[in-house]
Structures are given as structure tokens and as C-alpha cells.
Design a protein around this motif. Structure first.
Motif, mmCIF file in Angstrom:
data_model
loop_
_atom_site.group_PDB
_atom_site.id
_atom_site.type_symbol
_atom_site.label_atom_id
_atom_site.label_comp_id
_atom_site.label_asym_id
_atom_site.label_seq_id
_atom_site.Cartn_x
_atom_site.Cartn_y
_atom_site.Cartn_z
ATOM 1 N N UNK A 728 -3.370 -2.732 -5.227
ATOM 2 C CA UNK A 728 -4.043 -3.024 -3.960
ATOM 3 C C UNK A 728 -3.065 -2.901 -2.806
ATOM 4 N N UNK A 729 -1.846 -3.451 -2.975
ATOM 5 C CA UNK A 729 -0.854 -3.371 -1.920
ATOM 6 C C UNK A 729 -0.412 -1.929 -1.681
ATOM 7 N N UNK A 730 -0.302 -1.151 -2.771
ATOM 8 C CA UNK A 730 0.092 0.248 -2.636
ATOM 9 C C UNK A 730 -0.996 1.055 -1.938
ATOM 10 N N UNK A 731 -2.230 0.773 -2.282
ATOM 11 C CA UNK A 731 -3.351 1.483 -1.637
ATOM 12 C C UNK A 731 -3.331 1.231 -0.152
ATOM 13 N N UNK A 732 -3.006 -0.004 0.251
ATOM 14 C CA UNK A 732 -2.958 -0.347 1.672
ATOM 15 C C UNK A 732 -1.809 0.381 2.362
ATOM 16 N N UNK A 733 -0.794 0.766 1.590
ATOM 17 C CA UNK A 733 0.362 1.450 2.166
ATOM 18 C C UNK A 733 0.135 2.941 2.331
ATOM 19 N N UNK A 734 -0.938 3.453 1.751
ATOM 20 C CA UNK A 734 -1.225 4.888 1.902
ATOM 21 C C UNK A 734 -1.256 5.590 0.569
ATOM 22 N N UNK A 735 -1.900 6.771 0.564
ATOM 23 C CA UNK A 735 -2.118 7.491 -0.686
ATOM 24 C C UNK A 735 -0.811 7.896 -1.346
ATOM 25 N N UNK A 736 0.166 8.340 -0.529
ATOM 26 C CA UNK A 736 1.433 8.740 -1.128
ATOM 27 C C UNK A 736 2.108 7.563 -1.804
ATOM 28 N N UNK A 737 2.084 6.453 -1.101
ATOM 29 C CA UNK A 737 2.689 5.255 -1.677
ATOM 30 C C UNK A 737 1.974 4.852 -2.946
ATOM 31 N N UNK A 738 0.658 4.973 -2.936
ATOM 32 C CA UNK A 738 -0.125 4.624 -4.112
ATOM 33 C C UNK A 738 0.250 5.517 -5.283
ATOM 34 N N UNK A 739 0.400 6.816 -5.015
ATOM 35 C CA UNK A 739 0.738 7.744 -6.092
ATOM 36 C C UNK A 739 2.084 7.379 -6.707
#
Length: 950
Positions: A728-739
Motif C-alpha cells: 500500500x505504501x509503495x503504491x502511494x509512492x508511484x508505479x515505479x516504486x511499487x514495481x
């Protein structure tokens, strides 16, 4: 011619005719006695006239003496009838002493009746005295003799005297016997000695002295003679006393008699002695050896004749000390006071004053009694007495002790007197060091009154022992000397001297805080000297820190910094300061930590101490250490290393302090990146508790290399963060961060299903995004072409088995597919595999040779330093251009990177994984594609050598 013819031949009509007619007969002088006898046979008148005529007509004194001697000798054997005419004849012709003289030469049995007839015939005691004086003079001086003679007739008395002296000198040994004979005969005749004395009261002193000499020779004592003189009155007594002295009798003999008489007699004797030129000291010397009552009598007599007390004491000064002592005692016994005696000699020479004081002490007067006696007198007298007492050996302490409680001026005069006795200031102070504050106060006040300033006293007394110096300072402070004055003098001294003075001041009751307060506003160097002195004097420096603590409100850091720096200069163990702070509260702890950091004391000591404290205190300390670390820009990594190794419980509070002081979260995440999971987990917990969001942490995390990122995400999980929360925190940081985070979680072997579940919890398009990212992981692979292998060997040589390297070709089912399937359909049998030699890229875009060389660097990294994660790390950095640049300005050929390469001196580890890839790529481009000369690609060569050497 027969003597019986005398009556026929001599004309007896007168004395002269009888003498002249007798001379015509030519009778020898020795026959004169017989001639007188013949004349007496006729009548007494004839006998008397013939005797007188002989003496009147004698041709010379010798004839006269011989004839007179014949007469006396003839008469001695007869009776009074014969003796008396002879005596009368001798007396009538002024030859009475001669008769006495001749009688004295007779045997005592004959002399006694002869003297009786002598007095019966009109002889007097005066004539006896005259003879005694004559022979006494001979005894006194054997050379007494007149110059020539003028005949017996011309001056009969003088001639008789000269004859007596002449004959006495010729027979000096017989004089004593003659004197004894006469005196015996006179006494036997009923004459008292007093009668003889009475007859000579008008004589000269010398004549009386001669008489006394004769009487003494006759066995009469001085006392008997003086008693006889006293019977004639004081005038006679005084004359006889003086004559006694002239006659050579001792003062002792005279006084021995006089002291037994009435006071008036003694008084006159003393007066006579004085008039005779006898110094009174002689009388005092004699009396001092007698009973005390005798001394009193002599002293009273001296005063009675007008001798003042001062004069009397002056007389005593001329003798030995025992005389002065006896005189002083006698004066006191007859009513003089101690004060009176001291006053009497106050203006006299110092030797007299001192001697009197000495005598007073020796007869039992105490120092206190003496000073007390004259306390009400003139101040100058107190001073003189104090001086005298010191000079005779009395202690300074005794005098100063007496002065306690006395009027200020009296006390000061005592000190002045001690000083004038030759005592140095340092001697005076040292002498009363143990006598107490009151006594020392008297001394110091007196020294101030003498003109000594506090500054001069400090200089003069510095050589004293510390305890003595402390006693002095205690008195000085009590008298009004301020700490400011003391500190002012102390700061003028050397460091060593300042230590001694401060030690003494502390012993004197000065407070550490008071001393420090006087230098609080001064320079650090002034404070340092005082702190140094206090520490060297006392050892522990808790009191110094207590003082510094009271000043926290205005400038705590400055104070603690200065105090600790000064303490370090003094050689103190600053770890003692840490122990002190524990019981002083949070404010003190904060101040100490800040000061500790600022003086650059060993931080490890601070950390160890903090770790040893109870939990509640340790938490405060570590949080403050965190704030100080940020404030002073100290090494966070250094603290983290310590905490990781020795005190994990301190991590949370340290991180809290860092953040509270403004430390950036991103920087902190970077500092944590290479630490162990346990420590990072503690730090993450602290950051989350402080209010840092997990998203902020994810943003900071994805900027890191893959290995670091993996470590951080593992720590998030250890800190209690679920996969769902992380996604959830990564998704909030943006798609690249999530990946990146998804890939990290995958590498951490977190189930892909949980990632999908986390995305689902986020809602919205999060799930679709996650699925899309996972599907991007799918690919097919092909071997490298021979051209690709050749290019790789130009850089890596044989360090990589290029036959085992594959490159993306098309999609291929793997665990991603199975995970997605499992999430959606719940099939638990899905499986997948991973290899370390796969190169992934966007097949639709293709891959050029320089990029291939870059990617082969990651394969090399995987084989040299670790497994599959390296390839994924390389892929993850694609979206972060900054991660590649090692200092170049041209991303294609590395222009501008030479400086960084040269600076690293061939150390490949100084560059991150992506930068290493670019170094390899730029080497290939510069040398093989652009064909540059060796200097253009030489800076890259050392690093290619590393690749090829693995």
C-alpha cells in the motif's frame, strides 16, 4: 754626771730655764727618764717642769722623741705618781698621741694602768683616737710620711705625728699589737667606743677611715663601730659609713649591720653609701643574696632617700638577672603595682624595660596578667610590652590569644609589638595557625593595621603550608576580604600557585560556587585556571558541575562546554561528570550530552555510559545523544555501529532524538541501509512512532541499490509491517516504486499472493497495477550471438562464461503466472525458477552492444559477488539515472569521468553497481567503437583489469 746632781745643776724656776740648764749638763737622751725621776723625788712640780723643759728645748725632734720615750719607759715601771707628771708634760707640749703610742708599745699589763693614769692626768679619748687614726693610716698606706721636720718645738703635734708614723712604718708588724693594747687599755679604763667616736665626728672622712682601720685591727667589728657612730646621731653614722667605704670595708658588712637596725638607720646608711659614691647596685646585689625581707628593707631605704622606682630598677639592671628579679619582687611587696613598674620604665632605655618585663615573668606574672595590667594605659605601652614579651621568648600565640576580645586598638598594638620584636609576618601567622579563628583574626587585623594589604599578605604568606594559609584566609574573609579580592589575587598566580590558594580558600570555608561565580563572566582561560585549581585541590568536581547546572537557564551549553574543557585541561576524568549527571535530572543530562559532544571527548565513553544506565535514564540520554549528533553533525553511522554491536535498546531513542533535531528521513534511511535487520527494524519503529509514514520510507528505499533495498524492506517486515502495508505504501509512492518493492518482496520470498492481497486492500487500480508489473516479469531467453560474445570478451576477458549467458527473447510461463493464478483461483501447486545469467530487456526496442556490455557487468557482479539479485538490481536502477553517473558529463562515452576514476585509483568498490556497468560500457565505446588513442581510455583500464582478473 750622777742623776742625783740634777737638783743642784738644773734651774727649776720655769719650764724653759729647767730645760736650758738641763741641756748644759749633756745628759744622754736615754737617761731622760731617770732625770725626771730625780726631779720628781724633789717635788712633782720640779719633775713636771723638767719634763716639759726637755721637750721644749730639744735640739731636734729625734732628741725630743728619744727623751720622751725614755720618760714613758721609766714611768711604766713605777706608779701613778711617776706616770701622771710624764703624761701631763707630754700632753702640755702637744705630744699626747705620742704618750698613747708609747703606752701601746708596753706590755698589756703595764699599758692598762698607764692608760688609766693617762685619763686621770687629763688625757682624752680624742687623743687616743688621734693616735689610732695615725697608725690606722699607716696600716692603710705604708708610704705615709711627711717631707722633713722642723723640730719638735716648732710644731710639736705635727712632729709627734710624723715620728709616730715613721716609727710605725719601721715596725709595721708591731702596729696591730700596739693597737690592740691601747684599745684594750682604753676599754679597761672604762671608756666606751662611742666616746672615741663622739670625739671625732668633726674629723675628715679620711681621718675617720684611718681610725676605723685601727679599730678593725683591734678586733672591733664594723657593726660595733657603726653602732657606736649611730649613738652620736645620724650625721656621725653617715660619716662613719662613708669612712668605712674609704677604709675598704665592704658594702655587705655595712648593710649587714644596718638591716638589723630601725628603718631610719638603714635609710641613713644607704644615703651615706650613695654619698660615698657607692652605686646602689652594690647594695642591691648584696641584698639579693639575703632573705626577701632584707631586700625589701634595702629597697624601701633606697626609695626613702629619694631613689625613684625607675632609678632603682636602673640600678638593678647593672647587676645579674637575679638582682633585677629580687628588686622587682621587693618593689611589689612594698606596695608598688605591676603597672606602676612597667609605666616607670616605659620611657627608659629598652634594655631596662625588657629586663623589668623579664623579671616580672620570672617571679610569676603571666603574659595575660602583664598585658591586662597595662591594657588601660597608653597604647604605646601595650605595644612595647608585647615586643618585650616576644623578645624574652613568650609565644606569639599567647599574646594574640590574650588580645582576643580586647578593644581593636589594643589588639592591633599587640600585633605591632610582636612585629617590632623582629618577627616576620610569615612567622606571626604560622605561630597562631592552630589557635583558632578568633586568634588568627586578631593577627590578620593587626597586620592590616600595620599597612599590609591583602595582596601583600598573600605574597608574603604563600610559602606557608596549605592548612596554615587556610587559617589566614578564614580570618581575612571574616574581616571583610571578599571572594572577588581573593580570586583577583589568585588569578595573578601561576596555575600551580592558584591550586594552593584555592585549596586554602576551600579549607577556609569558601564555596566552590562562590569562587566560580567570580569568574563566570570572564574569559574561558580565566575560568579554566579556577576550575583547574578547584579540581587539583579537591579531586572530584561535582560541585563545579552543580554550579554550572544553576546557570543552565541562560547559557547552559557555554558553561558546560567551558567547565568540561577546563576539567579536561586539569587532568580530570570526565567520566566522573557522567556519573554526576545521573541524579541531576533531564536538564542536566541534556546539558552534559551537548557539552560532551562540543568538547570532543571520546564519544564511545558517552555511549558506554549511557548504555549502563537504568532504562528510564538511558532513554533520555540516548534521545539527547540523537539530538546532539544532529546538532553537532557527528557521525550517525558511528553511533549506529555502536548501538548495533552493544546496545540495540538505545536505537529507538537515538533515532527519535535525530528526527526531533531535524535529521532528514531520506538521509537516515541511507545510513541505516547497510545495518543489520534488527537495528533497522528498531529504527523503523522509532521513525513510524515519530510520525514518519511508511510511504516516506518506501520513497527513500527505492532509491537505493537492490541489496540495500532488500535489507530495508526486510527490516520493515521485522518491524511488524505487513506485506499489505508495504504494498500500500509503495503504491502511494508511484508505479515505479511499487514495481521495485514488489520485486524486493519477491526476492525476500514473500508470497506473490500476499502482494496481490495487499494491492487488493489498497483498492482502486492498485491490484491491476500490481498484476501488470508481475506480468512484465515474463519473458523468453536466447543465447548470446558470437558477435555479442566477442564484444563481451573485449571487456571481461574470460571472467564470465558467456556461453551460459541468456538474453530476453519472448514471454515464458513462470512463477508469476502461477502466483496470479493462485491468487485468483487458489491453486497452491504453482511453481517457478530463477537463474543468475538472464539479461532482461524490452525486446521490442532491442539492445545495442554498449548496453549489452553494461548488462554483462551485472552478470559479472552476480558471479563475483552474489547470486541472482544483482541482475534484478541492475534492472531496478534503469529508472534512476543518477545511480549510473560516476562523474561524467557525457553518458555515451564517459567524457568528464576521468577525474573520479583517477581519484579512486583503480578501486572498483568505490562505485555502485550501475556505475561499474557504465565504466565498463564507456571503456568499450572509447577504445573499440570510437577507436581513441590509449591516453583517452587509459583512466578506465585499471577497472577493466579488475573485471578481467576475477
Amino acid at each position: 754626771m750622777a742623776l742625783d746632781k740634777i737638783l743642784e745643776e738644773v734651774n727649776f724656776s720655769s719650764n724653759l730655764s729647767a730645760g736650758e740648764s738641763y741641756r748644759q749638763l749633756g745628759i744622754a737622751p736615754e737617761e731622760a727618764g731617770g732625770a725626771i725621776g730625780a726631779a720628781l723625788a724633789a717635788s712633782e712640780t720640779r719633775g713636771l717642769r723638767l719634763a716639759r723643759g726637755m721637750l721644749l728645748t730639744a735640739p731636734d725632734a729625734g732628741t725630743a722623741f728619744a727623751e720622751a720615750d725614755s720618760m714613758v719607759g721609766w714611768a711604766a715601771g713605777r706608779g701613778s705618781t711617776e706616770r701622771r707628771p710624764v703624761i701631763r708634760a707630754l700632753r702640755l707640749t702637744s705630744a699626747g698621741p705620742f704618750a698613747v703610742d708609747r703606752i701601746g708599745r708596753l706590755p698589756q699589763s703595764e699599758a692598762r694602768p698607764f692608760i688609766a693614769d693617762y685619763f686621770a692626768a687629763g688625757g682624752t679619748s680624742r687623743e687616743v683616737a688621734e693616735w689610732l687614726a695615725l697608725v690606722g693610716g699607716v696600716l692603710r698606706e705604708h708610704n705615709v710620711k711627711a717631707d722633713g721636720t722642723s723640730g719638735f718645738v716648732g710644731d710639736a703635734a705635727k712632729a709627734v705625728g710624723e715620728w709616730i708614723v715613721d716609727t710605725a712604718e719601721d715596725a709595721i708588724d708591731a702596729i696591730s699589737e700596739a693597737i690592740e693594747t691601747i684599745v684594750d687599755a682604753v676599754i679597761n679604763a672604762g671608756k666606751a667606743l662611742a666616746e672615741i667616736v663622739a670625739d671625732v665626728v668633726n674629723w675628715s672622712i679620711g681621718e675617720v677611715a684611718n681610725l676605723i682601720r685601727a679599730l678593725i685591727e683591734a678586733g672591733k667589728g664594723v657593726a660595733e663601730i657603726l653602732a657606736a657612730a649611730a649613738a652620736s646621731g645620724f650625721d656621725a653614722l653617715r660619716k662613719f659609713v662613708r669612712a668605712m667605704v674609704e677604709a675598704g670595708r665592704s658594702v655587705a658588712e655595712v648593710l649587714a649591720w644596718a638591716v638589723g637596725e630601725v628603718a631610719a638607720t638603714l635609710r641613713e646608711v644607704v644615703r651615706a653609701l650613695r654619698d660615698a659614691g657607692v652605686a646602689l647596685v652594690s647594695a642591691l646585689q648584696w641584698a639579693a643574696g639575703q632573705a626577701a625581707s632584707v631586700m625589701r628593707k634595702v629597697v624601701e631605704a633606697a626609695i626613702a632617700i629619694g631613689r625613684t622606682v625607675a632609678q632603682l630598677l636602673g640600678d638593678a639592671l647593672q647587676a645579674v638577672a637575679t638582682v633585677m628579679r629580687a628588686t622587682v619582687r621587693a618593689l611589689l611587696e612594698i606596695g608598688q603595682t605591676v603597672a606602676g613598674l612597667i609605666v616607670a620604665v616605659a620611657t627608659r632605655p629598652w634594655t631596662l624595660f625588657s629586663a623589668v618585663v623579664t623579671a616580672l615573668r620570672e617571679i610569676g606574672q603571666s603574659v595575660s596578667q602583664l598585658l591586662g595590667t597595662i591594657a588601660a594605659q597608653a597604647a604605646d605601652l601595650v605595644r612595647k610590652l608585647a615586643r618585650a614579651l616576644i623578645e624574652i621568648g613568650e609565644t606569639i600565640a599567647d599574646l594574640a590569644s590574650w588580645a582576643v576580645g580586647k578593644a581593636a586598638q589594643i589588639a592591633r598594638d599587640v600585633v605591632r609589638g610582636i612585629f617590632e620584636a623582629g618577627k616576620r609576618v610569615i612567622d606571626i601567622v604560622a605561630a597562631v595557625a592552630t589557635a583558632g579563628l578568633a586568634v588568627m583574626r586578631v593577627v590578620v587585623d593587626g597586620l592590616f593595621a600595620l599597612g599590609r594589604t591583602f595582596a601583600t599578605l598573600v605574597r608574603e604568606l604563600f610559602g606557608l603550608a596549605v592548612d596554615v594559609l587556610g587559617a589566614f584566609l578564614e580570618a581575612a574573609f571574616d574581616l571583610g576580604v571578599t571572594l572577588a579580592q581573593f580570586v583577583g589575587e589568585t588569578l595573578k598566580r601561576t596555575y600551580k600557585a592558584a591550586v594552593k590558594l584555592v585549596d586554602a580558600a576551600l579549607r577556609a570555608g569558601a564555596a566552590v560556587a562562590g569562587l566560580l561565580a567570580e569568574v563566570a563572566g570572564a574569559s574561558y582561560f580565566v575560568l579554566r585556571k579556577m576550575v583547574n585549581a578547584v579540581i587539583k585541590a579537591t579531586g572530584p568536581f561535582g560541585e563545579i558541575l552543580d554550579w554550572a547546572l544553576t546557570r543552565l537557564e541562560s547559557f547552559a551549553e557555554d558553561v558546560f562546554h567551558s567547565v568540561l574543557t577546563a576539567a579536561r585541561y586539569a587532568g580530570a576524568k570526565l567520566t566522573e561528570a557522567l556519573d554526576w549527571v545521573v541524579d541531576k535530572g533531564t536538564q542536566a543530562i541534556k546539558a552534559m550530552v551537548n557539552a560532551w559532544e562540543s568538547v570532543r571527548e571520546r564519544l564511545i565513553d558517552l555511549y558506554r555510559w549511557a548504555s549502563e544506565q537504568a532504562q528510564q535514564i538511558a532513554e533520555v540520554i540516548w534521545e539527547e545523544i540523537g539530538r546532539a549528533t544532529q546538532r553537532f553533525r557527528n557521525s550517525v553511522v558511528y553511533v549506529l555501529l555502536y548501538l548495533e554491536r552493544d546496545f540495540i535498546p538505545g536505537v529507538r531513542r537515538f533515532v527519535t532524538g535525530l528526527l526531533d533535531a531535524g535529521y532528514e528521513v531520506t538521509v537516515l534511511v541511507g545510513r541505516l541501509a547497510r545495518r543489520g535487520v534488527q537495528l533497522v527494524a528498531e529504527a523503523v519503529a522509532a521513525m513510524l512512532a515519530f510520525g514518519v509514514t511508511l510511504t516516506e520510507l518506501i520513497v527513500a528505499t527505492v532509491r537505493r541499490p537492490r541489496s540495500i533495498r532488500d535489507n530495508l524492506v526486510a527490516a520493515y517486515r521485522a518491524a511488524g509491517q505487513t506485506v499489505a502495508q508495504i504494498v500500500a505504501a509503495a503504491e502511494a509512492a508511484g508505479e515505479d516504486a511499487l514495481a521495485e518493492i514488489l520485486a524486493t518482496l519477491d526476492r525476500l520470498q514473500e508470497p506473490l499472493e500476499e502482494m496481490l492481497a495487499g494491492a487488493a486492500e489498497v483498492g482502486g487500480g492498485a491490484l491491476a497495477t500490481v498484476v501488470s508489473i508481475l506480468l512484465n516479469w515474463l519473458a523468453t531467453y536466447r543465447p548470446l550471438t558470437e558477435e555479442e560474445k566477442a564484444a563481451g570478451r573485449l571487456v571481461f576477458g574470460n571472467s564470465i562464461d558467456l556461453d551460459n549467458v541468456s538474453i530476453s527473447a519472448e514471454s515464458l510461463d513462470n512463477k508469476v503466472i502461477f502466483a496470479i493464478q493462485n491468487y485468483f483461483d487458489g491453486d497452491p501447486d504453482s511453481r517457478a525458477f530463477v537463474t543468475t545469467t538472464l539479461i532482461n530487456f524490452d525486446v521490442s526496442q532491442g539492445i545495442d552492444t554498449p548496453t549489452l556490455v553494461h548488462e554483462l557487468t551485472h552478470v559479472w557482479q552476480a558471479e563475483v559477488t552474489g547470486p541472482f539479485y544483482m541482475a534484478e538490481a541492475i534492472h531496478a536502477q534503469v529508472t534512476d539515472p543518477d545511480a549510473y553517473n560516476y562523474g561524467y558529463t557525457n553518458a555515451t562515452n564517459g567524457n568528464g569521468g576521468e577525474e573520479a576514476l583517477n581519484a579512486a585509483d583503480g578501486d572498483l568498490n568505490q562505485f555502485n553497481r550501475e556505475q561499474q556497468g557504465d565504466i565498463a560500457m564507456h571503456y568499450y565505446v572509447r577504445r573499440h567503437e570510437e577507436g581513441r588513442d590509449e591516453p583517452e581510455w587509459a583512466p578506465w583500464q585499471p577497472y577493466v583489469d579488475v573485471f578481467q582478473a576475477a
